[in-house]
Structure formats: structure tokens, C-alpha cells
Design a protein around this motif. Sequence first.
Motif, PDB file in Angstrom:
ATOM      1  N   SER A   1       0.848  -1.190   0.000  1.00 23.16           N
ATOM      2  CA  SER A   1       0.000   0.000   0.000  1.00 23.16           C
ATOM      3  C   SER A   1       0.880   1.236   0.000  1.00 23.16           C
ATOM      4  O   SER A   1       2.012   1.213   0.490  1.00 23.16           O
ATOM      5  N   VAL A   2       0.323   2.329  -0.541  1.00 20.46           N
ATOM      6  CA  VAL A   2       1.049   3.594  -0.611  1.00 20.46           C
ATOM      7  C   VAL A   2       0.183   4.671   0.047  1.00 20.46           C
ATOM      8  O   VAL A   2      -0.937   4.936  -0.398  1.00 20.46           O
ATOM      9  N   LEU A   3       0.711   5.278   1.083  1.00 17.61           N
ATOM     10  CA  LEU A   3      -0.007   6.315   1.829  1.00 17.61           C
ATOM     11  C   LEU A   3       0.778   7.616   1.737  1.00 17.61           C
ATOM     12  O   LEU A   3       1.953   7.670   2.100  1.00 17.61           O
ATOM     13  N   SER A   4       0.135   8.669   1.253  1.00 21.54           N
ATOM     14  CA  SER A   4       0.797   9.962   1.109  1.00 21.54           C
ATOM     15  C   SER A   4       0.182  11.003   2.030  1.00 21.54           C
ATOM     16  O   SER A   4      -0.844  10.770   2.657  1.00 21.54           O
ATOM     17  N   ASN A   5       0.830  12.164   2.092  1.00 21.12           N
ATOM     18  CA  ASN A   5       0.452  13.256   2.993  1.00 21.12           C
ATOM     19  C   ASN A   5       0.640  12.830   4.450  1.00 21.12           C
ATOM     20  O   ASN A   5      -0.148  13.170   5.326  1.00 21.12           O
ATOM     21  N   VAL A   6       1.700  12.080   4.704  1.00 21.11           N
ATOM     22  CA  VAL A   6       1.986  11.537   6.034  1.00 21.11           C
ATOM     23  C   VAL A   6       2.812  12.554   6.833  1.00 21.11           C
ATOM     24  O   VAL A   6       3.864  12.989   6.379  1.00 21.11           O
ATOM     25  N   PRO A   7       2.345  12.944   8.031  1.00 18.47           N
ATOM     26  CA  PRO A   7       3.115  13.885   8.839  1.00 18.47           C
ATOM     27  C   PRO A   7       4.251  13.180   9.577  1.00 18.47           C
ATOM     28  O   PRO A   7       4.162  11.992   9.898  1.00 18.47           O
ATOM     29  N   ARG A   8       5.305  13.923   9.861  1.00 19.41           N
ATOM     30  CA  ARG A   8       6.407  13.384  10.652  1.00 19.41           C
ATOM     31  C   ARG A   8       6.124  13.641  12.124  1.00 19.41           C
ATOM     32  O   ARG A   8       6.562  14.621  12.708  1.00 19.41           O
ATOM     33  N   ILE A   9       5.369  12.729  12.715  1.00 21.31           N
ATOM     34  CA  ILE A   9       5.026  12.815  14.127  1.00 21.31           C
ATOM     35  C   ILE A   9       5.361  11.484  14.781  1.00 21.31           C
ATOM     36  O   ILE A   9       5.496  10.458  14.121  1.00 21.31           O
ATOM     37  N   SER A  10       5.464  11.495  16.104  1.00 19.73           N
ATOM     38  CA  SER A  10       5.933  10.292  16.795  1.00 19.73           C
ATOM     39  C   SER A  10       4.926   9.151  16.720  1.00 19.73           C
ATOM     40  O   SER A  10       5.322   7.990  16.719  1.00 19.73           O
ATOM     41  N   ASP A  11       3.618   9.447  16.659  1.00 19.67           N
ATOM     42  CA  ASP A  11       2.637   8.369  16.552  1.00 19.67           C
ATOM     43  C   ASP A  11       2.840   7.562  15.270  1.00 19.67           C
ATOM     44  O   ASP A  11       2.675   6.338  15.257  1.00 19.67           O
ATOM     45  N   VAL A  12       3.205   8.242  14.180  1.00 21.45           N
ATOM     46  CA  VAL A  12       3.494   7.549  12.922  1.00 21.45           C
ATOM     47  C   VAL A  12       4.749   6.690  13.072  1.00 21.45           C
ATOM     48  O   VAL A  12       4.803   5.541  12.617  1.00 21.45           O
ATOM     49  N   GLU A  13       5.752   7.228  13.749  1.00 22.00           N
ATOM     50  CA  GLU A  13       6.992   6.481  13.957  1.00 22.00           C
ATOM     51  C   GLU A  13       6.750   5.243  14.816  1.00 22.00           C
ATOM     52  O   GLU A  13       7.265   4.157  14.517  1.00 22.00           O
ATOM     53  N   ILE A  14       5.958   5.391  15.875  1.00 23.98           N
ATOM     54  CA  ILE A  14       5.673   4.263  16.766  1.00 23.98           C
ATOM     55  C   ILE A  14       4.955   3.148  16.016  1.00 23.98           C
ATOM     56  O   ILE A  14       5.328   1.969  16.108  1.00 23.98           O
ATOM     57  N   VAL A  15       3.916   3.499  15.265  1.00 25.16           N
ATOM     58  CA  VAL A  15       3.168   2.484  14.526  1.00 25.16           C
ATOM     59  C   VAL A  15       4.047   1.859  13.443  1.00 25.16           C
ATOM     60  O   VAL A  15       4.012   0.647  13.214  1.00 25.16           O
ATOM     61  N   GLY A  16       4.865   2.679  12.785  1.00 28.98           N
ATOM     62  CA  GLY A  16       5.780   2.136  11.792  1.00 28.98           C
ATOM     63  C   GLY A  16       6.726   1.110  12.397  1.00 28.98           C
ATOM     64  O   GLY A  16       6.972   0.044  11.811  1.00 28.98           O
ATOM     65  N   ASN A  17       7.262   1.408  13.588  1.00 29.86           N
ATOM     66  CA  ASN A  17       8.153   0.461  14.263  1.00 29.86           C
ATOM     67  C   ASN A  17       7.429  -0.830  14.624  1.00 29.86           C
ATOM     68  O   ASN A  17       7.972  -1.937  14.478  1.00 29.86           O
ATOM     69  N   LEU A  18       6.189  -0.703  15.106  1.00 33.87           N
ATOM     70  CA  LEU A  18       5.410  -1.897  15.453  1.00 33.87           C
ATOM     71  C   LEU A  18       5.130  -2.760  14.220  1.00 33.87           C
ATOM     72  O   LEU A  18       5.206  -3.989  14.279  1.00 33.87           O
ATOM     73  N   LEU A  19       4.800  -2.104  13.113  1.00 32.21           N
ATOM     74  CA  LEU A  19       4.545  -2.865  11.894  1.00 32.21           C
ATOM     75  C   LEU A  19       5.806  -3.585  11.429  1.00 32.21           C
ATOM     76  O   LEU A  19       5.748  -4.752  11.003  1.00 32.21           O
ATOM     77  N   GLU A  20       6.947  -2.930  11.525  1.00 37.13           N
ATOM     78  CA  GLU A  20       8.196  -3.571  11.123  1.00 37.13           C
ATOM     79  C   GLU A  20       8.515  -4.764  12.017  1.00 37.13           C
ATOM     80  O   GLU A  20       9.024  -5.791  11.546  1.00 37.13           O
ATOM     81  N   LEU A  21       8.204  -4.661  13.310  1.00 33.59           N
ATOM     82  CA  LEU A  21       8.400  -5.797  14.216  1.00 33.59           C
ATOM     83  C   LEU A  21       7.546  -6.992  13.800  1.00 33.59           C
ATOM     84  O   LEU A  21       7.897  -8.144  14.072  1.00 33.59           O
ATOM     85  N   HIS A  22       6.428  -6.709  13.134  1.00 34.18           N
ATOM     86  CA  HIS A  22       5.537  -7.771  12.660  1.00 34.18           C
ATOM     87  C   HIS A  22       5.806  -8.164  11.212  1.00 34.18           C
ATOM     88  O   HIS A  22       4.969  -8.797  10.574  1.00 34.18           O
ATOM     89  N   GLY A  23       6.930  -7.753  10.680  1.00 31.39           N
ATOM     90  CA  GLY A  23       7.319  -8.196   9.349  1.00 31.39           C
ATOM     91  C   GLY A  23       6.866  -7.321   8.206  1.00 31.39           C
ATOM     92  O   GLY A  23       7.110  -7.658   7.034  1.00 31.39           O
TER      93      GLY A  23
END
Length: 442
Positions: A41-63
Motif C-alpha cells: 500500500s502507498v499512503l501519502s500526505n503523512v506527517p512526521r510525528i511520533s505516533d506515525v513512527e511508533i506504529v511504523g516500528n510496530l509494523l516492522e516488528l511484525h514483518g
Amino acid sequence: MAVDTLVVSGGTPLIGEIAVRGAKNLVPKAMVAAVLGDEPSVLSNVPRISDVEIVGNLLELHGVAVSTGATPDTLVLDPSSVEQAASPDIEVHAGSSRVPILLCGPLLHRLGRAFIPNLGGCRIGDRPINFHLDALRQFGAVVDKRPEGLYLSAPKGLTGARIHLPYPSVGTTEQVLLTGVRARGVTEVTNAAVEPEIIDLICVLQKMGAIISLDTDRTIRITGVDHLGGFIHEALPDRIETASWACAALATGGEVFVRNARQVDLMTFLNVFRRVGGEFQVTQEGIRFWHPGGKLQSLAIETDVHPGFMTDWQQPLVVALTQATGVSIVHETVYENRMGFTEALVRLGAQIQVYSECLGSTPCRFGRGRYLHSAVVAGPTSLRGAELQVPDLRGGFSYMIAALAAQGRSIVRGTGIFQRGYENFLTKLEQLGAQVEPVEKV
């Protein structure tokens, strides 16, 4: 280095232009939705905020492979190798965000099990996860609560359910959407939330192949499908941040152009902004907000679920109301502890009295619970600088507005929380001419 304290020299109108990006209340949820797909999937207009970073890290932990797309504000999320993350790795994120609870449905569909660490978020009132867990159980999930978090399984898979929400909870509606789209059969949720961010999440899921209908009586029907693909989606702009800067312009007697702001999501706020005495101009590029001079008008306002006056708009508006002539009444009906921030405004010189009674006619969930959830604001008052400790994300922004409007010097501590929901917060203040000095900590 992280900036956790700001020294603010107030009394100067905010004037200039800033831009808002995708909504904090949509982007992390759309990232979770990507887990449901079998394709990137491709998601645009994404802000650089910590909630995005946290969820991104969690998703990466899940592969999930998370990478930057063609532009810096674009994420590419590839869920083709989803796997169960190790519990100790996930526990690192305990208390950092409430979004991980929404991973339950997608992980149960993909893996048949899920572990969710203890949740965080702002302490603005009781936001129990019981609604989430009750809904998941109706789908057929088995929930095991342990001290470190929640362990979930779906030994027989997930099946569509008829779910009635006692309150149109945004989080629980999101949970039902993210779980129901791949559950067997039909899911019906009544008294659902219909906020713009919910509608945008439905658009994301529909792009993936989901079948979802929304009725005018707050009923959402979901026909489960066996397969979902990816999506290409531009997140709607953040209406909370937009309103926050608008109130800052009003309280300081300034003029702020919010690039990318969208009128349709702000119509209720814009009506109130105009009633108070503020002016705005809608253009194709955004919305300009300004104080036209003269007196601001007091008013009575009640928060409510969409399309009512949003609870996250209430706190910054209260700061502006301290500069209005007469007595304003604000009835908070969504979160019972959201009026605690007024204590700091009183220290700055505001005349605010809070009450446990419902000072309004909107149905309230906690009117008899002795919660201080109504405020009477008398104005205009001259605010003066003080030392402030940020209590939560939205209350903290309101403290900043008050410090910017006050005469003299304020010290605002705990400003690191702004990274959760306001991209480039300090830079935007500087763009608007605010006299702010950061104090760095190691």
C-alpha cells in the motif's frame, strides 16, 4: 537532543503561514489497515510525528516492510511477510500510544493470534478498551489479559457480528471496521462514529476491496471478503491542528494562513469561529484565519461527536474565549477530565470557574459523576506569563496559545509531547513570528 522546555515571550500576534499534513487520527490507522492486504500500500500526505513512527516500528516488528516512497511524505507498506513479533520487542512500545489495540483484528486475520502491549495516550478521561475487547469477542476472538498486555487468539476464525455501541466511540468503530472487513459473513455496527477520519478509513478499506455501507442512522454494514489488496491513498488534512492554529491567531490578535486546510471537515468549527468574532477566508490552497480587531463575543458551546463541536477543538477555543467580552459557557460531554487544563489558565490570569453540573442541553455520559466538565469563562482578561507543565497533547497546545497571548515571559515544560501530533511544531511557531526559545535536554 530533544526539546522539552520552551521559554515564551508573549504578547506578539502570530502572523504568517504554516501547512498541515495528514490527520493524526487517520494516518496511523491507515497504516494498520495495510496489514490486512496481500499487496503493498502507498499512503501519502503523512506527517512526521511520533505516533506515525511508533506504529511504523510496530509494523516492522511484525514483518511489514515500511519505506519512504517517491516523496518524503509518502510511505510504502508491504505486508507480504507478516509474522508474530517477539513479546519483549513489542513491550518496548508499551504506554507510548493507543493505536496498537487496532492491530488486533488485522493480526488475528493474518496470523490467528496477536499480542498487544499496555496502552498509552493522553490522560484526558476514561478511555477503556472494554468496548474494543467486547467487540472482538463478538467476532469470536479469545482474549487473555496479562500484566504485560493482551494475548488474543481466534481458534475458529472470525465471524461477522451485530454490534451496538452504547456510545459512538471512534476507536471501537475503527476496531470493528478493521476486523469486520475480512470476517466471515456480515457485520453490522449501530450507533457508530462517523467522524471524517472514520469516513477516510472506510475509503482506504474500500480501495483495498472491502464492501462497506454507511446509513444515515449511524449504522455501518460490512460484508466480509476473503482477500484484500493494497491501496493508494492521500490522507485527509488534520482538522484538529488547523483549528488549533486558528484559535492561536484569534487569541493573539494575529493572522494565520493554514495551507491544505479543508473547509468541509471544519464547518462546525468555522461557524463557532465566526460567532466569536473571528474572520476566515477559504481558498483553494487552504484557509486564512484572523482577528479583525474590536471585541470578541462570548458564547455558549457544547462538545459532541461529529457533526457536533469536536472535543479536541474545545481547549484552544477556551483560551480565545478568555479574550471575549462577557461570560462564555463551555459544556464538555465527551471526556470527563478535559477541563483540568483551566487551572493553568487561571494562574495566567484567566477568570474561569469549573462545575460538575451539565451547563448545557446536550446528553452527557457523566453529568451525575461529579466530574468537573463545565466551565464558565469571564472576559476579557489580561493574561500574564507563568510557569506551565503540559498535561496532554491538546491541553498543552492550549497552554502554548495562552503563553503566546500573555504579556511577559512563560516557561512551558513537557513540550516534547507535541511531537505526537504536531509536525515541526517549533519551526511553525518561528514561521509565525513567535518569540520562543527552546531549552534542550540530553
